[in-house]
Design a protein around this motif. Structure first.
Motif, PDB file in Angstrom:
ATOM      1  N   THR A  47       0.832  -1.205   0.000  1.00  0.00           N
ATOM      2  CA  THR A  47       0.000   0.000   0.000  1.00  0.00           C
ATOM      3  C   THR A  47       0.863   1.249   0.000  1.00  0.00           C
ATOM      4  N   ARG A  73      -7.771  18.028  -4.458  1.00  0.00           N
ATOM      5  CA  ARG A  73      -7.775  16.570  -4.610  1.00  0.00           C
ATOM      6  C   ARG A  73      -7.420  16.167  -6.042  1.00  0.00           C
ATOM      7  N   ILE A  77      -4.273  13.828  -7.145  1.00  0.00           N
ATOM      8  CA  ILE A  77      -4.472  12.597  -7.911  1.00  0.00           C
ATOM      9  C   ILE A  77      -3.637  12.611  -9.189  1.00  0.00           C
ATOM     10  N   CYS A  94      -2.979   1.982  -3.907  1.00  0.00           N
ATOM     11  CA  CYS A  94      -2.627   3.249  -3.268  1.00  0.00           C
ATOM     12  C   CYS A  94      -3.840   3.840  -2.559  1.00  0.00           C
ATOM     13  N   ARG A  95      -3.527   4.761  -1.671  1.00  0.00           N
ATOM     14  CA  ARG A  95      -4.550   5.383  -0.839  1.00  0.00           C
ATOM     15  C   ARG A  95      -4.189   6.854  -0.674  1.00  0.00           C
ATOM     16  N   ASP A  97      -4.501   9.975   1.930  1.00  0.00           N
ATOM     17  CA  ASP A  97      -4.771  10.359   3.317  1.00  0.00           C
ATOM     18  C   ASP A  97      -4.583  11.863   3.494  1.00  0.00           C
ATOM     19  N   GLU A 115      -7.283   8.354   7.245  1.00  0.00           N
ATOM     20  CA  GLU A 115      -6.899   7.341   6.269  1.00  0.00           C
ATOM     21  C   GLU A 115      -7.999   7.211   5.231  1.00  0.00           C
ATOM     22  N   GLY A 116      -7.598   7.138   3.954  1.00  0.00           N
ATOM     23  CA  GLY A 116      -8.585   7.009   2.881  1.00  0.00           C
ATOM     24  C   GLY A 116      -9.509   8.220   2.814  1.00  0.00           C
ATOM     25  N   PHE A 118      -9.883  10.460   0.572  1.00  0.00           N
ATOM     26  CA  PHE A 118     -10.556  10.580  -0.715  1.00  0.00           C
ATOM     27  C   PHE A 118     -10.022   9.522  -1.653  1.00  0.00           C
ATOM     28  N   GLU A 119     -10.707   9.349  -2.778  1.00  0.00           N
ATOM     29  CA  GLU A 119     -10.347   8.310  -3.737  1.00  0.00           C
ATOM     30  C   GLU A 119     -10.103   8.905  -5.116  1.00  0.00           C
ATOM     31  N   MET A 120      -9.465   8.101  -5.964  1.00  0.00           N
ATOM     32  CA  MET A 120      -9.224   8.519  -7.347  1.00  0.00           C
ATOM     33  C   MET A 120     -10.520   8.653  -8.086  1.00  0.00           C
TER      34      MET A 120
END
Length: 120
Positions: A47, A73, A77, A94-95, A97, A115-116, A118-120
């Motif tokens: 990770t 964000r 990304i 990947c993550r 934070d 943690e986590g 946001f996301e792609m």
């Protein structure tokens, strides 16, 4: 203390926090054409974590993590995508934070780790 110094100290505090939690720092202040990532670290061998650090002396304008808006964000990304391509890590998990650092003049600095975030 200037804003730049405050930010640097916050990033140092966040990196030390991650190392204490067992993360291995791969890069700090990674820059690409589209943006910058404060900290890139391996949580384990599988990770890869891209970390945005926000340091504030108070919450007058909201909590620090709120500053990581949609525009920020997107830049993170795109920058992370470039980092992964350069290192041929396309299949890596990947993550993303966010770490808030509260710089309290009369007390130990506090850290909040999302943690986590946001996301792609």
């Amino acid at each position: 203390m200037s804003r730049q110094e405050l930010g640097q100290r916050g990033e140092e505090c966040a990196a030390a926090f991650l190392e204490r939690k067992g993360y291995r720092i791969a890069a700090r202040n990674y820059r690409a054409k589209v943006g910058e990532i404060d900290i890139i670290a391996w949580q384990d061998r599988e990770t890869l974590v891209f970390v945005e650090v926000k340091t504030r002396q108070g919450c007058l304008f909201g909590v620090p993590a709120q500053a990581v808006d949609a525009h920020k964000r997107k830049k993170i990304i795109l920058t992370a995508t470039q980092y992964l391509r350069q290192r041929r890590l396309d299949d890596c998990f990947c993550r993303f934070d966010v770490i808030e650092v509260y710089a309290i003049p009369t007390a130990p600095w506090r850290i909040r780790h999302y943690e986590g975030a946001f996301e792609m």
